[in-house]
Design an enzyme around this catalytic site. Structure first.
Site, mmCIF file in Angstrom:
data_model
loop_
_atom_site.group_PDB
_atom_site.id
_atom_site.type_symbol
_atom_site.label_atom_id
_atom_site.label_comp_id
_atom_site.label_asym_id
_atom_site.label_seq_id
_atom_site.Cartn_x
_atom_site.Cartn_y
_atom_site.Cartn_z
ATOM 1 C CB SER A 140 60.434 58.242 -38.267
ATOM 2 O OG SER A 140 61.795 58.097 -37.905
ATOM 3 C CE1 TYR A 153 62.054 57.638 -43.419
ATOM 4 C CE2 TYR A 153 62.966 58.549 -41.392
ATOM 5 C CZ TYR A 153 62.269 57.558 -42.046
ATOM 6 O OH TYR A 153 61.767 56.480 -41.335
HETATM 7 N N1 LIG Z 1 63.514 50.594 -39.503
HETATM 8 C C1 LIG Z 1 63.590 51.739 -38.833
HETATM 9 O O1 LIG Z 1 64.558 52.007 -38.106
HETATM 10 C C2 LIG Z 1 62.463 52.726 -38.916
HETATM 11 C C3 LIG Z 1 62.471 53.800 -38.012
HETATM 12 C C4 LIG Z 1 61.452 54.726 -38.055
HETATM 13 C C5 LIG Z 1 60.435 54.597 -38.984
HETATM 14 N N2 LIG Z 1 60.453 53.557 -39.865
HETATM 15 C C6 LIG Z 1 59.354 53.488 -40.826
HETATM 16 O O2 LIG Z 1 58.737 52.224 -40.748
HETATM 17 C C7 LIG Z 1 58.146 51.916 -42.010
HETATM 18 C C8 LIG Z 1 58.577 50.526 -42.429
HETATM 19 O O3 LIG Z 1 59.985 50.548 -42.610
HETATM 20 P P1 LIG Z 1 60.861 49.234 -42.458
HETATM 21 O O4 LIG Z 1 61.971 49.553 -41.544
HETATM 22 O O5 LIG Z 1 60.001 48.055 -42.195
HETATM 23 O O6 LIG Z 1 61.478 49.189 -43.944
HETATM 24 P P2 LIG Z 1 61.649 47.984 -44.991
HETATM 25 O O7 LIG Z 1 62.524 48.539 -46.052
HETATM 26 O O8 LIG Z 1 62.054 46.738 -44.292
HETATM 27 O O9 LIG Z 1 60.155 47.787 -45.552
HETATM 28 C C9 LIG Z 1 59.529 48.765 -46.323
HETATM 29 C C10 LIG Z 1 58.526 48.085 -47.230
HETATM 30 O O10 LIG Z 1 57.840 49.107 -47.990
HETATM 31 C C11 LIG Z 1 57.686 48.631 -49.327
HETATM 32 N N3 LIG Z 1 57.487 49.730 -50.262
HETATM 33 C C12 LIG Z 1 58.416 50.582 -50.768
HETATM 34 N N4 LIG Z 1 57.836 51.433 -51.635
HETATM 35 C C13 LIG Z 1 56.512 51.122 -51.666
HETATM 36 C C14 LIG Z 1 55.389 51.636 -52.367
HETATM 37 N N5 LIG Z 1 55.506 52.660 -53.233
HETATM 38 N N6 LIG Z 1 54.162 51.096 -52.144
HETATM 39 C C15 LIG Z 1 54.031 50.058 -51.286
HETATM 40 N N7 LIG Z 1 55.064 49.498 -50.611
HETATM 41 C C16 LIG Z 1 56.288 50.037 -50.802
HETATM 42 C C17 LIG Z 1 58.979 47.855 -49.592
HETATM 43 O O11 LIG Z 1 58.836 46.963 -50.698
HETATM 44 C C18 LIG Z 1 59.182 47.140 -48.256
HETATM 45 O O12 LIG Z 1 58.540 45.878 -48.230
HETATM 46 C C19 LIG Z 1 58.594 53.016 -42.974
HETATM 47 O O13 LIG Z 1 57.548 53.955 -43.109
HETATM 48 C C20 LIG Z 1 59.774 53.630 -42.270
HETATM 49 O O14 LIG Z 1 59.986 54.967 -42.634
HETATM 50 C C21 LIG Z 1 61.430 52.615 -39.858
#
Ligand SMILES: NC(=O)c1ccc[n+]([C@@H]2O[C@H](COP(=O)([O-])OP(=O)(O)OC[C@H]3O[C@@H](n4cnc5c(N)ncnc54)[C@H](O)[C@@H]3O)[C@@H](O)[C@H]2O)c1
Length: 260
Positions: A140, A153
């Site tokens: 991130s 985080y």
């Molecule tokens: N959206 C943002 O702004 C952003 C920014 C930086 C990093 N990220 C990272 O990107 C990745 C995806 O995030 P996103 O934005 O798509 O979030 P999201 O909430 O849309 O999707 C996350 C997914 O992870 C699944 N999940 C949760 N716990 C789990 C587990 N124990 N085992 C397997 N699956 C599990 C959830 O069911 C969900 O489908 C994450 O690692 C997040 O930290 C997101």
């Protein structure tokens, strides 16, 4: 082989594929001809989303914190005739709280999901991936820039970058590349969590040089680029996908017009 078919038949395992960045990534690899195995803890949403790109029957329940489940899924892929060629570790979640108010349980949950979950995936790749394979982890921008109220985080995401580099070095002579992407603010449910979203989203967006949030597909495209065999000399890097936020400081402008 066409460019739309450049992952033809490749076994691609995506964690956290039910929603957000994981779902967009799984769909994009499917579009490029891959044999995608979407995984998640949420099987209802996961199967429905996988059905949209024809992979509902390959959806597998995988809690990334469960080491036995990792072995089972990789063995299941092999039994299904697919070897692990690309692994995308996208499962994750966020909590937002000042350190003084962060509970030990909350801190541990962040590390367990975002860092231990990624470690188990990287370890599965180290054990089972063939030469030519690629791992893409999701760190991130908050794993690059320390951010107040994102201590747990941020610690987990700084850790993902360390893990990426160690794995890249250790697996280089096996012909496996390991990189990560560092998304800025991407429009997914993770940022819709009431206590995670910025109190003032408008001024936050004005602080982004490109003055908009990113889409899951924009991150997926970078993940695909890093996994592509044509990126054959890139390993151990963090690629920021953040509209320029990590480049430096932008003075917020009151009532600035959007660039988009
Ligand atoms: N959206 C943002 O702004 C952003 C920014 C930086 C990093 N990220 C990272 O990107 C990745 C995806 O995030 P996103 O934005 O798509 O979030 P999201 O909430 O849309 O999707 C996350 C997914 O992870 C699944 N999940 C949760 N716990 C789990 C587990 N124990 N085992 C397997 N699956 C599990 C959830 O069911 C969900 O489908 C994450 O690692 C997040 O930290 C997101």
């Amino acid at each position: 082989m066409t460019s739309a078919d450049d992952f033809h038949g490749a076994g691609v395992l995506v964690t956290g594929a039910a929603k957000g960045i994981g779902a967009a990534t799984a769909a994009l690899f499917a579009e490029h001809g891959a044999r995608v195995y979407p995984t998640d803890v949420d099987s209802v949403t996961g199967v429905a989303s996988a059905a949209e790109y024809g992979a509902a029957d390959r959806f597998r329940v995988l809690d990334v914190r469960d080491e036995d489940a990792w072995e089972a899924v990789v063995a299941d892929m092999a039994a299904d005739g697919a070897s692990l060629q690309v692994l995308v570790n996208s499962a994750g979640a966020a909590i937002k709280a000042p350190l003084a108010e962060t509970t030990l349980d909350g801190f541990r949950r962040m590390l367990e999901l975002n860092l231990v979950g990624t470690f188990l995936g990287v370890r599965a790749a180290a054990r089972h991936m063939r030469p030519g394979g690629a791992v893409v982890n999701i760190s991130s921008l908050r794993g690059v820039l320390a951010t107040a109220e994102l201590g747990a985080y941020g610690a987990s995401k700084f850790g993902v970058r360390a893990l990426t580099r160690v794995a890249a070095i250790e697996l280089a002579d096996k012909g496996i590349r390991v990189n990560d992407v560092c998304p800025g603010s991407i429009d997914t449910e993770i940022t819709a969590v009431p206590d995670f979203a910025s109190d003032d989203m408008d001024s936050y967006v004005r602080s982004i040089p490109m003055q908009r949030r990113g889409s899951p597909t924009e991150v997926a495209e970078v993940i695909r680029f890093l996994a592509d065999p044509r990126s054959s000399y890139i390993t151990g890097v963090d690629l920021l996908v953040d509209g320029g936020t990590g480049a430096g400081v932008r003075t917020p402008k009151k009532n600035a017009e959007s660039l988009t």
